[in-house]
Design a protein around this motif. Structure first.
Motif, short mmCIF file in Angstrom:
data_model
loop_
_atom_site.label_atom_id
_atom_site.label_comp_id
_atom_site.label_asym_id
_atom_site.label_seq_id
_atom_site.Cartn_x
_atom_site.Cartn_y
_atom_site.Cartn_z
N LEU A 1 -68.36 -59.01 -38.88
CA LEU A 1 -68.60 -58.02 -39.93
C LEU A 1 -69.38 -56.81 -39.40
CD1 LEU A 1 -69.42 -60.24 -43.03
CD2 LEU A 1 -67.43 -58.79 -42.69
N PHE A 2 -70.34 -57.05 -38.51
CA PHE A 2 -71.08 -55.94 -37.92
C PHE A 2 -70.17 -55.05 -37.07
CE2 PHE A 2 -75.34 -58.35 -38.13
CZ PHE A 2 -75.57 -57.84 -39.40
N VAL A 3 -69.26 -55.65 -36.32
CA VAL A 3 -68.30 -54.86 -35.55
C VAL A 3 -67.41 -54.07 -36.50
CG1 VAL A 3 -66.31 -55.02 -34.01
CG2 VAL A 3 -68.34 -56.34 -33.53
N SER A 4 -67.01 -54.67 -37.61
CA SER A 4 -66.19 -53.96 -38.59
C SER A 4 -66.93 -52.78 -39.21
CB SER A 4 -65.74 -54.92 -39.69
OG SER A 4 -65.00 -55.97 -39.16
N CYS A 5 -68.24 -52.91 -39.39
CA CYS A 5 -69.02 -51.82 -39.97
C CYS A 5 -69.11 -50.61 -39.04
CB CYS A 5 -70.42 -52.29 -40.32
SG CYS A 5 -70.47 -53.39 -41.74
N THR A 6 -69.03 -50.84 -37.74
CA THR A 6 -69.11 -49.70 -36.82
C THR A 6 -67.88 -48.82 -36.90
OG1 THR A 6 -68.17 -50.95 -34.98
CG2 THR A 6 -70.56 -50.95 -35.21
N LEU A 7 -66.81 -49.32 -37.45
CA LEU A 7 -65.60 -48.52 -37.59
C LEU A 7 -65.80 -47.34 -38.52
CD1 LEU A 7 -62.65 -48.52 -36.67
CD2 LEU A 7 -62.11 -49.84 -38.68
N ALA A 8 -66.66 -47.49 -39.51
CA ALA A 8 -66.88 -46.43 -40.50
C ALA A 8 -68.08 -45.54 -40.18
CB ALA A 8 -67.06 -47.05 -41.87
#
Length: 147
Positions: free
Chosen positions: A19-26
């Motif tokens: 989830l933290f890696v996914s948050c860096t996308l935005a």
């Protein structure tokens, strides 16, 4: 009981990392540069250039932000394409890993027998590891480009 507790803790920790890696996308501020203070009053001519994986923006001292989205995928630099690809690969592998790990845990009733569940759990852990390495390589590539 102890094995199930370790599996649940590992599942929660690895899914939280995904989830933290996914948050860096935005995230907006991947790269920030201060431009200004040259040849005149810095209050009028200073601006901040910042960019992320999807657009470039400029903010001046009056807090007006002008952004330009990347129109097409092939119009960006190979660095941005590489970072995007590694980030998407890491996110995809992490999602598959979360599903496999959920199925393979001892506390769930799906996935079959104990030996079959262990194989599914091991494959989920391998997917998490490869997805994490893709994300780490993406962050390293981003750090190399900035410095």
């Amino acid at each position: 009981m102890r094995k199930s507790l370790i599996q649940v803790f590992g599942f929660l920790l690895s899914t939280l990392g995904w989830l933290f890696v996914s948050c860096t996308l935005a995230m907006d501020y991947w790269r920030v540069f201060f431009v200004g203070g040259k040849g005149g009053s810095w209050m009028i001519k200073s601006s901040w250039y910042w960019s992320n994986l999807w657009r470039d923006c400029v903010t001046d001292t009056s807090s007006v932000t002008n952004c330009r989205d990347y129109d097409v995928l092939w119009a960006v630099t190979p660095y941005v394409q590489g970072v995007r690809g590694l980030l998407m690969a890491g996110m995809s592998l992490g999602f598959v890993a979360a599903v496999l790990c959920f199925i393979g845990m001892d506390c769930t009733y799906i996935g079959g027998s104990g030996e079959n569940k262990d194989k599914i759990l091991f494959s989920g852990a391998a997917f998490h590891f490869v997805g994490g390495m893709a994300s780490e390589l993406q962050y390293s590539l981003d750090w190399l480009e900035i410095s």
